[in-house]
Design an enzyme around this catalytic site. Structure first.
Site, PDB file in Angstrom:
ATOM      1  N   ASP A 173      41.165  52.247  59.654  1.00  0.00           N
ATOM      2  CA  ASP A 173      40.027  51.340  59.813  1.00  0.00           C
ATOM      3  C   ASP A 173      40.099  50.674  61.168  1.00  0.00           C
ATOM      4  O   ASP A 173      41.177  50.232  61.590  1.00  0.00           O
ATOM      5  CB  ASP A 173      40.028  50.286  58.696  1.00  0.00           C
ATOM      6  CG  ASP A 173      39.619  50.906  57.367  1.00  0.00           C
ATOM      7  OD1 ASP A 173      38.712  51.760  57.387  1.00  0.00           O
ATOM      8  OD2 ASP A 173      40.235  50.566  56.347  1.00  0.00           O
ATOM      9  N   GLU A 230      51.136  57.907  45.375  1.00  0.00           N
ATOM     10  CA  GLU A 230      50.990  57.168  46.645  1.00  0.00           C
ATOM     11  C   GLU A 230      51.611  55.786  46.522  1.00  0.00           C
ATOM     12  O   GLU A 230      51.384  55.073  45.538  1.00  0.00           O
ATOM     13  CB  GLU A 230      49.512  57.048  47.016  1.00  0.00           C
ATOM     14  CG  GLU A 230      49.330  56.342  48.360  1.00  0.00           C
ATOM     15  CD  GLU A 230      47.929  56.444  48.899  1.00  0.00           C
ATOM     16  OE1 GLU A 230      47.362  57.546  48.918  1.00  0.00           O
ATOM     17  OE2 GLU A 230      47.403  55.402  49.328  1.00  0.00           O
ATOM     18  N   ARG A 257      42.069  58.502  60.470  1.00  0.00           N
ATOM     19  CA  ARG A 257      41.659  57.658  61.602  1.00  0.00           C
ATOM     20  C   ARG A 257      42.157  56.235  61.395  1.00  0.00           C
ATOM     21  O   ARG A 257      42.654  55.598  62.304  1.00  0.00           O
ATOM     22  CB  ARG A 257      40.129  57.636  61.713  1.00  0.00           C
ATOM     23  CG  ARG A 257      39.653  56.815  62.895  1.00  0.00           C
ATOM     24  CD  ARG A 257      38.199  56.435  62.777  1.00  0.00           C
ATOM     25  NE  ARG A 257      37.982  55.441  61.738  1.00  0.00           N
ATOM     26  CZ  ARG A 257      36.802  54.948  61.426  1.00  0.00           C
ATOM     27  NH1 ARG A 257      35.720  55.374  62.056  1.00  0.00           N
ATOM     28  NH2 ARG A 257      36.676  54.037  60.478  1.00  0.00           N
TER      29      ARG A 257
HETATM   30  P1  FAD Z   1      37.400  59.991  59.707  1.00  0.00           P
HETATM   31  O1  FAD Z   1      37.494  61.280  59.014  1.00  0.00           O
HETATM   32  O2  FAD Z   1      37.536  59.989  61.195  1.00  0.00           O
HETATM   33  O3  FAD Z   1      35.995  59.349  59.309  1.00  0.00           O
HETATM   34  C1  FAD Z   1      35.666  57.995  59.640  1.00  0.00           C
HETATM   35  C2  FAD Z   1      34.150  57.856  59.696  1.00  0.00           C
HETATM   36  O4  FAD Z   1      33.656  58.443  60.888  1.00  0.00           O
HETATM   37  C3  FAD Z   1      33.396  58.529  58.554  1.00  0.00           C
HETATM   38  O5  FAD Z   1      32.259  57.760  58.278  1.00  0.00           O
HETATM   39  C4  FAD Z   1      33.009  59.875  59.113  1.00  0.00           C
HETATM   40  O6  FAD Z   1      31.870  60.401  58.476  1.00  0.00           O
HETATM   41  C5  FAD Z   1      32.761  59.522  60.589  1.00  0.00           C
HETATM   42  N1  FAD Z   1      33.138  60.603  61.509  1.00  0.00           N
HETATM   43  C6  FAD Z   1      34.300  61.286  61.490  1.00  0.00           C
HETATM   44  N2  FAD Z   1      34.342  62.181  62.507  1.00  0.00           N
HETATM   45  C7  FAD Z   1      33.165  62.048  63.155  1.00  0.00           C
HETATM   46  C8  FAD Z   1      32.594  62.700  64.280  1.00  0.00           C
HETATM   47  N3  FAD Z   1      33.251  63.651  64.936  1.00  0.00           N
HETATM   48  N4  FAD Z   1      31.348  62.315  64.683  1.00  0.00           N
HETATM   49  C9  FAD Z   1      30.674  61.337  64.028  1.00  0.00           C
HETATM   50  N5  FAD Z   1      31.165  60.687  62.944  1.00  0.00           N
HETATM   51  C10 FAD Z   1      32.385  61.038  62.523  1.00  0.00           C
HETATM   52  N6  FAD Z   1      44.146  53.697  55.772  1.00  0.00           N
HETATM   53  C11 FAD Z   1      45.233  53.173  56.371  1.00  0.00           C
HETATM   54  O7  FAD Z   1      45.109  52.295  57.217  1.00  0.00           O
HETATM   55  N7  FAD Z   1      46.490  53.627  56.062  1.00  0.00           N
HETATM   56  C12 FAD Z   1      46.706  54.596  55.146  1.00  0.00           C
HETATM   57  O8  FAD Z   1      47.845  54.985  54.899  1.00  0.00           O
HETATM   58  C13 FAD Z   1      45.573  55.151  54.465  1.00  0.00           C
HETATM   59  N8  FAD Z   1      45.719  56.127  53.529  1.00  0.00           N
HETATM   60  C14 FAD Z   1      44.612  56.687  52.962  1.00  0.00           C
HETATM   61  C15 FAD Z   1      44.787  57.716  52.027  1.00  0.00           C
HETATM   62  C16 FAD Z   1      43.692  58.319  51.437  1.00  0.00           C
HETATM   63  C17 FAD Z   1      43.915  59.448  50.446  1.00  0.00           C
HETATM   64  C18 FAD Z   1      42.370  57.888  51.765  1.00  0.00           C
HETATM   65  C19 FAD Z   1      41.176  58.518  51.121  1.00  0.00           C
HETATM   66  C20 FAD Z   1      42.198  56.842  52.684  1.00  0.00           C
HETATM   67  C21 FAD Z   1      43.289  56.244  53.298  1.00  0.00           C
HETATM   68  N9  FAD Z   1      43.162  55.211  54.235  1.00  0.00           N
HETATM   69  C22 FAD Z   1      44.269  54.667  54.832  1.00  0.00           C
HETATM   70  C23 FAD Z   1      41.832  54.675  54.565  1.00  0.00           C
HETATM   71  C24 FAD Z   1      41.225  55.331  55.842  1.00  0.00           C
HETATM   72  O9  FAD Z   1      42.034  55.054  56.959  1.00  0.00           O
HETATM   73  C25 FAD Z   1      39.823  54.750  56.058  1.00  0.00           C
HETATM   74  O10 FAD Z   1      38.979  55.164  55.040  1.00  0.00           O
HETATM   75  C26 FAD Z   1      39.224  54.995  57.442  1.00  0.00           C
HETATM   76  O11 FAD Z   1      38.082  54.153  57.577  1.00  0.00           O
HETATM   77  C27 FAD Z   1      38.741  56.426  57.677  1.00  0.00           C
HETATM   78  O12 FAD Z   1      39.766  57.305  57.887  1.00  0.00           O
HETATM   79  P2  FAD Z   1      39.456  58.892  57.930  1.00  0.00           P
HETATM   80  O13 FAD Z   1      40.687  59.561  58.297  1.00  0.00           O
HETATM   81  O14 FAD Z   1      38.759  59.295  56.720  1.00  0.00           O
HETATM   82  O15 FAD Z   1      38.419  58.914  59.174  1.00  0.00           O
END
Ligand code: FAD
Length: 305
Positions: free
Chosen positions: A128, A32, A126
């Site tokens: 932050d 990454e 999603r």
């Molecule tokens: P989600 O899966 O949507 O989850 C977010 C939160 O909402 C969680 O607490 C989940 O339990 C809750 N949730 C999800 N769906 C629902 C629902 N339907 N109902 C109720 N609650 C729900 N960030 C960046 O800005 N750019 C990047 O390039 C980036 N790369 C990343 C790569 C990896 C491998 C990882 C692990 C993280 C990365 N992140 C990045 C960080 C990430 O964007 C954050 O952790 C963000 O806060 C959550 O994204 P997510 O896709 O996991 O969200």
């Protein structure tokens, strides 16, 4: 009548041994990186290429490129970086995408750009939520969670979708079990692999992995490894991404925080141990958080591949 050859114990043992060697060979890994900031003359991007080139000999499965959540120009920076990496090094790339403040059209356009570049993979996130940012909150958004994005991409394209997973739970989730239900949702909607948040304690990953299996999450869960090269940087990152540092490791890092070489050695040893244990556990794919540097990852790959 079938001409069935019965194998003796020695032959069976030999077969198992050969299979084990083949399995060992199959360890895959991804890298990454992030698009360099403040890089008007492209020097930092060129330096990133130089760093990645040093890892080419190990044949990474892909390079994943982060996406600045909601920020202006994120799309261009991520894609420009992916394009350059592919042009210069012929690496397959997986651009990330964060859907906060995005519309359906914007997502379709981004996917079209990815496929035009010759890639067929996206890390669907999603992102932050940006606090107190009026500009961002006024923007129209068609997506609340990564699961909405995954469902939309699955229904509108053939691109491979990966999602994020959190061995210690996402910081907004009420519990690890609640977060795993979300992981299950992301899988059911079309994610076909999970890349995890960095972690330093394999036990956390094993629990997460077993819990995921119990929920019938049967897609690859790829552990994220951050090779530590700086105490302060690692501490800040773990605070941001809700990952813990085991007490013993923390104490060592704290003690030697001003000795660069010692920290490098501690980081190298810890990452190697983590990976060797993960391989024993049955994992055959590792995701490295490189922070755009090759040195420590190079040493780790030399030792672990
Ligand atoms: P989600 O899966 O949507 O989850 C977010 C939160 O909402 C969680 O607490 C989940 O339990 C809750 N949730 C999800 N769906 C629902 C629902 N339907 N109902 C109720 N609650 C729900 N960030 C960046 O800005 N750019 C990047 O390039 C980036 N790369 C990343 C790569 C990896 C491998 C990882 C692990 C993280 C990365 N992140 C990045 C960080 C990430 O964007 C954050 O952790 C963000 O806060 C959550 O994204 P997510 O896709 O996991 O969200």
């Amino acid at each position: 009548m079938y001409n069935c050859k019965v194998m003796n114990v020695e032959e069976i043992e030999k077969k198992i041994y050969v299979k084990k060697i083949e399995e060992k060979k199959k360890l895959e890994f991804s890298l990454e990186v992030f698009p360099p900031k403040d890089d008007s003359d492209g020097e930092k991007l060129s330096n990133l290429i130089i760093e990645l080139k040093k890892l080419k000999q190990y044949n990474p499965t892909l390079v994943s490129i982060t996406y600045g959540a909601g920020g202006l120009g994120s799309r261009e920076k991520t894609l420009e970086c992916a394009k350059k990496i592919n042009e210069e090094l012929k690496f397959n790339c997986m651009p990330h995408f964060t859907c906060v403040n995005s519309t359906n059209d914007f997502v379709l356009n981004y996917i079209s750009e990815i496929t035009k570049l010759g890639f067929n993979h996206i890390l669907a996130l999603r992102g932050d939520k940006i606090k107190d940012d009026k500009k961002q909150s006024n923007k129209k958004s068609h997506f609340e969670y990564a699961s909405d994005l995954i469902k939309f991409i699955k229904n509108n394209s053939n691109i491979n979708i990966s999602a994020a997973g959190y061995p210690e739970g996402h910081n907004e989730a009420k519990s690890l079990d609640d977060d795993l239900k979300i992981l299950k949702m992301k899988t059911d909607y079309g994610a076909n692999s999970i890349y995890t948040q960095l972690f330093f304690d394999n036990e956390k990953f094993y629990i997460y992995f077993e819990k995921a299996k119990k929920l019938n999450i049967n897609i690859p869960i790829i552990p994220g490894i951050l090779p530590i090269t700086s105490f302060n940087q690692t501490y800040k990152m773990t605070q941001m991404c809700h990952a813990s540092i085991p007490k013993k490791l923390f104490q060592k890092l704290e003690k030697y925080q001003n000795e660069k070489e010692a920290i490098f050695e501690i980081g190298y040893e810890h990452a190697c141990n983590q990976i060797k244990e993960l391989i024993k556990f049955g994992i055959n794919n590792i995701h490295f958080y490189t922070l755009n540097k090759s040195n420590i990852t190079n040493n780790i790959l030399k030792e672990c591949l």
